[in-house]
Design a protein around this motif. Structure first.
Motif, PDB file in Angstrom:
ATOM      1  N   PRO A   1     -38.626  15.183  32.211  1.00 60.04           N
ATOM      2  CA  PRO A   1     -39.634  14.211  32.626  1.00 60.04           C
ATOM      3  C   PRO A   1     -40.914  14.579  31.786  1.00 60.04           C
ATOM      4  O   PRO A   1     -41.820  13.513  31.621  1.00 60.04           O
ATOM      5  CB  PRO A   1     -40.145  14.574  34.095  1.00 60.04           C
ATOM      6  CG  PRO A   1     -39.776  15.924  34.167  1.00 60.04           C
ATOM      7  CD  PRO A   1     -38.516  16.262  33.330  1.00 60.04           C
ATOM      8  N   GLY A   2     -40.981  15.557  30.856  1.00 57.80           N
ATOM      9  CA  GLY A   2     -42.071  15.813  29.970  1.00 57.80           C
ATOM     10  C   GLY A   2     -42.995  16.787  30.668  1.00 57.80           C
ATOM     11  O   GLY A   2     -43.096  16.926  31.776  1.00 57.80           O
ATOM     12  N   HIS A   3     -43.785  17.471  30.111  1.00 57.27           N
ATOM     13  CA  HIS A   3     -44.429  18.392  30.358  1.00 57.27           C
ATOM     14  C   HIS A   3     -46.042  18.361  29.594  1.00 57.27           C
ATOM     15  O   HIS A   3     -46.307  17.910  28.365  1.00 57.27           O
ATOM     16  CB  HIS A   3     -44.068  19.860  30.054  1.00 57.27           C
ATOM     17  CG  HIS A   3     -42.538  20.227  30.321  1.00 57.27           C
ATOM     18  ND1 HIS A   3     -42.352  20.231  31.841  1.00 57.27           N
ATOM     19  CD2 HIS A   3     -41.783  19.934  29.995  1.00 57.27           C
ATOM     20  CE1 HIS A   3     -41.018  20.457  31.763  1.00 57.27           C
ATOM     21  NE2 HIS A   3     -40.523  20.425  30.564  1.00 57.27           N
ATOM     22  N   PHE A   4     -46.984  18.492  30.423  1.00 53.56           N
ATOM     23  CA  PHE A   4     -48.286  18.251  29.997  1.00 53.56           C
ATOM     24  C   PHE A   4     -48.957  19.403  29.097  1.00 53.56           C
ATOM     25  O   PHE A   4     -48.548  20.657  29.473  1.00 53.56           O
ATOM     26  CB  PHE A   4     -49.352  18.064  31.225  1.00 53.56           C
ATOM     27  CG  PHE A   4     -49.537  16.677  31.602  1.00 53.56           C
ATOM     28  CD1 PHE A   4     -50.397  15.752  31.051  1.00 53.56           C
ATOM     29  CD2 PHE A   4     -48.543  16.184  32.446  1.00 53.56           C
ATOM     30  CE1 PHE A   4     -50.528  14.373  31.575  1.00 53.56           C
ATOM     31  CE2 PHE A   4     -48.662  14.860  32.906  1.00 53.56           C
ATOM     32  CZ  PHE A   4     -49.574  14.030  32.343  1.00 53.56           C
ATOM     33  N   GLY A   5     -49.865  19.221  28.300  1.00 55.20           N
ATOM     34  CA  GLY A   5     -50.623  20.129  27.477  1.00 55.20           C
ATOM     35  C   GLY A   5     -52.211  19.995  27.980  1.00 55.20           C
ATOM     36  O   GLY A   5     -52.257  19.222  28.674  1.00 55.20           O
ATOM     37  N   TYR A   6     -52.731  20.741  27.142  1.00 54.31           N
ATOM     38  CA  TYR A   6     -54.278  20.528  27.521  1.00 54.31           C
ATOM     39  C   TYR A   6     -55.139  20.855  26.438  1.00 54.31           C
ATOM     40  O   TYR A   6     -54.722  21.784  25.390  1.00 54.31           O
ATOM     41  CB  TYR A   6     -54.742  21.221  28.698  1.00 54.31           C
ATOM     42  CG  TYR A   6     -55.267  22.674  28.414  1.00 54.31           C
ATOM     43  CD1 TYR A   6     -56.253  23.191  28.135  1.00 54.31           C
ATOM     44  CD2 TYR A   6     -54.153  23.595  28.490  1.00 54.31           C
ATOM     45  CE1 TYR A   6     -56.658  24.506  28.002  1.00 54.31           C
ATOM     46  CE2 TYR A   6     -54.362  25.008  28.031  1.00 54.31           C
ATOM     47  CZ  TYR A   6     -55.593  25.416  28.162  1.00 54.31           C
ATOM     48  OH  TYR A   6     -55.923  26.701  27.673  1.00 54.31           O
ATOM     49  N   LEU A   7     -56.321  20.151  26.168  1.00 56.33           N
ATOM     50  CA  LEU A   7     -57.306  20.369  25.038  1.00 56.33           C
ATOM     51  C   LEU A   7     -58.526  20.951  25.906  1.00 56.33           C
ATOM     52  O   LEU A   7     -59.099  20.399  26.709  1.00 56.33           O
ATOM     53  CB  LEU A   7     -57.502  19.002  24.538  1.00 56.33           C
ATOM     54  CG  LEU A   7     -56.941  18.813  23.105  1.00 56.33           C
ATOM     55  CD1 LEU A   7     -57.269  17.360  22.782  1.00 56.33           C
ATOM     56  CD2 LEU A   7     -57.813  19.788  21.949  1.00 56.33           C
ATOM     57  N   ASN A   8     -59.059  22.185  25.168  1.00 52.87           N
ATOM     58  CA  ASN A   8     -60.106  22.728  25.790  1.00 52.87           C
ATOM     59  C   ASN A   8     -61.525  22.268  24.887  1.00 52.87           C
ATOM     60  O   ASN A   8     -61.690  22.674  23.635  1.00 52.87           O
ATOM     61  CB  ASN A   8     -60.083  24.256  25.506  1.00 52.87           C
ATOM     62  CG  ASN A   8     -61.244  24.912  26.274  1.00 52.87           C
ATOM     63  OD1 ASN A   8     -61.848  24.277  27.427  1.00 52.87           O
ATOM     64  ND2 ASN A   8     -61.363  26.096  26.009  1.00 52.87           N
ATOM     65  N   LEU A   9     -62.264  21.474  25.471  1.00 54.12           N
ATOM     66  CA  LEU A   9     -63.371  21.020  24.603  1.00 54.12           C
ATOM     67  C   LEU A   9     -64.497  22.068  24.383  1.00 54.12           C
ATOM     68  O   LEU A   9     -64.822  22.772  25.311  1.00 54.12           O
ATOM     69  CB  LEU A   9     -63.867  19.765  25.194  1.00 54.12           C
ATOM     70  CG  LEU A   9     -63.080  18.480  25.518  1.00 54.12           C
ATOM     71  CD1 LEU A   9     -63.773  17.385  26.402  1.00 54.12           C
ATOM     72  CD2 LEU A   9     -62.435  17.952  24.316  1.00 54.12           C
ATOM     73  N   GLU A  10     -64.932  22.207  23.132  1.00 54.44           N
ATOM     74  CA  GLU A  10     -65.919  23.131  22.974  1.00 54.44           C
ATOM     75  C   GLU A  10     -67.013  22.894  23.708  1.00 54.44           C
ATOM     76  O   GLU A  10     -68.018  23.548  24.176  1.00 54.44           O
ATOM     77  CB  GLU A  10     -66.125  23.164  21.359  1.00 54.44           C
ATOM     78  CG  GLU A  10     -65.032  23.769  20.448  1.00 54.44           C
ATOM     79  CD  GLU A  10     -64.610  25.185  21.008  1.00 54.44           C
ATOM     80  OE1 GLU A  10     -65.857  26.137  21.196  1.00 54.44           O
ATOM     81  OE2 GLU A  10     -63.570  25.575  21.013  1.00 54.44           O
ATOM     82  N   LEU A  11     -67.615  21.247  23.598  1.00 57.77           N
ATOM     83  CA  LEU A  11     -68.586  21.001  24.527  1.00 57.77           C
ATOM     84  C   LEU A  11     -68.455  19.894  25.438  1.00 57.77           C
ATOM     85  O   LEU A  11     -67.474  19.135  25.248  1.00 57.77           O
ATOM     86  CB  LEU A  11     -69.676  20.576  23.535  1.00 57.77           C
ATOM     87  CG  LEU A  11     -70.355  21.292  22.627  1.00 57.77           C
ATOM     88  CD1 LEU A  11     -71.223  20.494  21.596  1.00 57.77           C
ATOM     89  CD2 LEU A  11     -71.351  22.478  23.311  1.00 57.77           C
ATOM     90  N   PRO A  12     -68.849  20.058  26.669  1.00 65.74           N
ATOM     91  CA  PRO A  12     -68.418  18.795  27.636  1.00 65.74           C
ATOM     92  C   PRO A  12     -68.867  17.786  27.207  1.00 65.74           C
ATOM     93  O   PRO A  12     -70.023  17.524  26.607  1.00 65.74           O
ATOM     94  CB  PRO A  12     -69.183  19.311  29.108  1.00 65.74           C
ATOM     95  CG  PRO A  12     -70.191  20.181  28.546  1.00 65.74           C
ATOM     96  CD  PRO A  12     -69.786  20.864  27.074  1.00 65.74           C
TER      97      PRO A  12
END
Length: 353
Positions: free
Chosen positions: A79-90
């Motif tokens: 079904p696929g798997h999520f990744g994530y991006l950690n933003l340096e600034l909100p």
């Protein structure tokens, strides 16, 4: 043997209701299998996906001859798997921007407490604790609470003067940037959150600010191999994620020593990219002097409309043995009945015994 249409499950419990909440940065991190930090798509002569990039096979696969690096299954089973991006600034969430403004107008900008006196707090608290209060009544109460808070010019807890909040996407023109708002929302006590019509167990005000961005699985944004030229054609969502990673790295490398005006311009560029990634038809976003192309479909465009996922692929899926007609009111029928054509009733319906 007659085909069984429905069977009542033999369970000791049944679902009574479904409650929707906000995903915090921690929730996004927990559900993800990969932190995407590499803006390169491919590497090497074999045209393999770059590790820790937005096409990393740990997030699934979009090709028939390739297996998922996380579960080992092929495209029809994974079904696929999520990744994530950690933003340096909100950054602000384009869909929650109005809610953020309303909360800011309701709290003190110094101590983050709700701008209500004890009598008003007791009055609205007793009403909100009623078990059978309707949603429309809650909306009316929220509007009344907001009107009372806007009238307050000083906080009763810290005695700090409070003014109006300016509605602006421009960070340079706004006195409250996303980082200040995020830190302010984190200081809101749980006892004040119900006055915003929020449940602290399923979502807090700081979750309205984006600090981590989910990266969808590869099956949602497949890479199409080009027959006319060597290489692949990437999905619009993949292209926008690459741009966000590049801006993220620019903030990480130059943010500490860069002038404030330059940092604010990069931060505003990140805000624009994330906003268009969510909603590509968003109005009011500043795109002047920024390398942003408003083309392509955002997440909102993939879901809404006749061609979206809900109407186009879920509710409107074409199957056999179905009929369609226009449902209209009939004074000869009770309100809990619907009239259908005789032809459909005789051929396509299932008899009840």
């Amino acid at each position: 043997m007659v085909k069984e249409q429905f069977r009542e499950p033999h369970l000791s419990e049944k679902i009574d209701k479904i409650s929707f909440g906000l995903q915090s940065g921690l929730d996004i991190r927990k559900q993800a299998h990969l932190n995407c930090v590499n803006f390169n798509l491919y590497e090497g002569t074999n045209h393999e996906a770059s590790p820790y990039g937005v096409l990393d096979p740990k997030m699934g696969t979009s090709r028939k001859n390739q297996k998922c690096a996380t579960c080992g299954k092929q495209i029809q089973d994974c079904p696929g798997h999520f990744g994530y991006l950690n933003l340096e600034l909100p950054v602000f969430h384009s869909g929650y921007f109005r809610a953020v403004i309303n909360i800011l107008q309701s709290i003190c900008k110094n101590c983050a407490r709700l701008l209500l006196n004890p009598d008003e707090r007791k009055k609205y608290s007793e009403i909100l604790r009623q078990p059978n209060i309707s949603y429309l009544r809650k909306k009316q109460l929220r509007k009344q609470i907001l009107e009372q808070c806007v009238k307050k010019s000083a906080c009763q807890f810290c005695h700090e003067t409070n003014g109006q909040v300016k509605k602006s996407w421009m960070l340079e023109d706004n006195n409250l940037d996303p980082l200040v708002v995020y830190n302010l929302f984190k200081r809101i006590v749980d006892s004040d959150i119900p006055f915003f019509l929020m449940n602290p167990s399923v979502g807090r005000p700081e979750d309205l600010i984006i600090t981590k961005l989910p990266v969808p699985p590869l099956c949602i944004r497949p890479s199409v191999v080009s027959e006319l030229k060597s290489g692949t054609n990437e999905d619009d969502m993949t292209t926008k994620l690459i741009g966000i990673i590049q801006i993220n790295q620019e903030i990480q490398l130059r943010g500490g020593n860069a002038p404030l005006k330059y940092l604010m311009r990069i931060w505003e560029n990140l805000q624009t990219h994330v906003a268009l990634y969510i909603n590509s038809d968003l109005s009011g976003v500043n795109m002047e002097n920024q390398k942003v192309k408003p083309t392509g479909r955002g997440i909102v465009q993939r879901l809404k409309g006749k061609q979206g996922r809900f109407r186009g692929n879920l509710s409107g899926k074409r199957v056999e043995f179905t009929g369609r007609t226009v449902i209209s009111p009939d004074p000869n029928l009770p309100i809990d009945q619907v009239g259908i054509p005789v032809h459909v009733a005789k051929i396509l319906t299932y008899p009840e015994w």
